[in-house]
Scaffold this motif. Structure first.
Motif, short mmCIF file in Angstrom:
data_model
loop_
_atom_site.label_atom_id
_atom_site.label_comp_id
_atom_site.label_asym_id
_atom_site.label_seq_id
_atom_site.Cartn_x
_atom_site.Cartn_y
_atom_site.Cartn_z
N ARG A 118 0.87 -1.12 -0.02
CA ARG A 118 -0.04 -0.11 -0.06
C ARG A 118 0.80 1.15 -0.15
N LYS A 119 2.11 1.17 0.74
CA LYS A 119 2.80 2.36 0.78
C LYS A 119 3.55 2.58 -0.42
N GLN A 120 3.88 1.71 -1.16
CA GLN A 120 4.52 1.66 -2.60
C GLN A 120 3.74 2.22 -3.47
N GLU A 121 2.42 1.72 -3.49
CA GLU A 121 1.14 1.83 -4.71
C GLU A 121 0.89 3.34 -4.47
N SER A 122 0.87 4.01 -3.16
CA SER A 122 0.14 5.14 -3.13
C SER A 122 1.21 6.43 -2.80
N TYR A 123 2.56 6.08 -3.07
CA TYR A 123 3.80 6.90 -3.04
C TYR A 123 3.78 7.84 -4.06
N PRO A 124 3.48 9.12 -4.28
CA PRO A 124 3.28 9.86 -5.46
C PRO A 124 4.84 10.41 -5.99
N VAL A 125 5.48 9.64 -6.56
CA VAL A 125 6.92 10.10 -6.98
C VAL A 125 7.12 9.56 -8.30
N THR A 126 7.86 10.29 -9.07
CA THR A 126 8.30 9.79 -10.58
C THR A 126 9.77 9.93 -10.49
N VAL A 127 10.66 8.89 -10.81
CA VAL A 127 12.11 8.75 -11.19
C VAL A 127 12.49 8.60 -12.48
N GLU A 128 13.10 9.47 -13.27
CA GLU A 128 13.66 9.26 -14.43
C GLU A 128 15.09 9.53 -14.62
N GLU A 129 15.98 8.69 -15.39
CA GLU A 129 17.18 8.85 -15.81
C GLU A 129 17.36 10.22 -16.74
#
Length: 212
Positions: free
Chosen positions: A16-27
């Motif tokens: 649930r923590k993983q799915e609700s964490y509002p983040v985007t990471v890109e190289e």
């Protein structure tokens, strides 16, 4: 199933923590990083404040027992000692250990189970004049009882002279620890089971578990 050993609800909590964490990471390219600079002479990558860490180059000679005896490579250099701390407390007659669902940009699945406190010594002492990390008072000697503390070397194949201090601090069972829903209390049997699950417990938490 005994709730002191069951980990199904813990894995569900982490998901649930993983799915609700509002983040985007890109190289992105190094030159696209705000605040980071590449020295035109040395090629070292550093932050404009001189804080955090740097990427340096090293040359190795005379390593007779390795695949090759000489080579060169980039390495991450950070002179500050990192602090990885876990609290322990008797709760309902059972010893439990406090961990945290922490995001790091290089994580698989964004969030992993991490130490209750995971900071540099500089952050712990407010060297940068920022706010104190949550639970810092338990790892600077202000509160709690230090049970174990050990200095360990980070991966020496990627980090240059980087060390982290793993700490275990006991809290009186009558004390209310100020936590948020991102923290979780785990029993030792639960920890042992979680350590066998892929990509759930981060490397620094695994180091602290050696003290339990």
């Amino acid at each position: 199933m005994n709730e002191d050993t069951n980990i199904d609800h813990i894995l569900a909590w982490l998901t649930r923590k993983q799915e609700s964490y509002p983040v985007t990471v890109e190289e992105v390219g190094i030159h696209e990083l705000g605040g980071w600079e590449v020295d035109p002479v040395s090629g070292h990558i550093t932050h404009k404040t001189g804080k955090f860490f740097s990427i340096i180059g090293v040359k190795v000679t005379g390593a007779a027992d390795r695949e090759v005896s000489s080579w060169s490579q980039p390495m991450l250099k950070q002179e500050e000692v990192g602090i990885s701390g876990v609290l322990m407390q008797t709760r309902g007659g059972v010893t439990q250990y406090l961990f945290y669902a922490k995001f790091e940009p290089g994580n698989i699945n964004t969030v992993q189970i991490s130490p209750a406190l995971q900071v540099s010594e500089g952050n712990l002492s407010r060297a940068h004049a920022g706010s104190r990390p949550r639970l810092a008072e338990y790892f600077d000697g202000t509160k709690g009882k230090l049970v174990a503390s050990a200095l360990g070397v980070e991966d020496g194949g990627r980090f240059y002279h980087k060390v982290n201090r793993s700490m275990l601090v006991e809290v009186d069972e009558a004390e209310e620890v100020p936590v948020t829903p991102d923290y979780i209390w785990l029993t030792l049997p639960q920890i042992k089971k979680l350590l066998r699950v892929d990509c759930v417990v981060n490397s620094l938490a695994r180091n602290v578990c050696a003290l339990l």
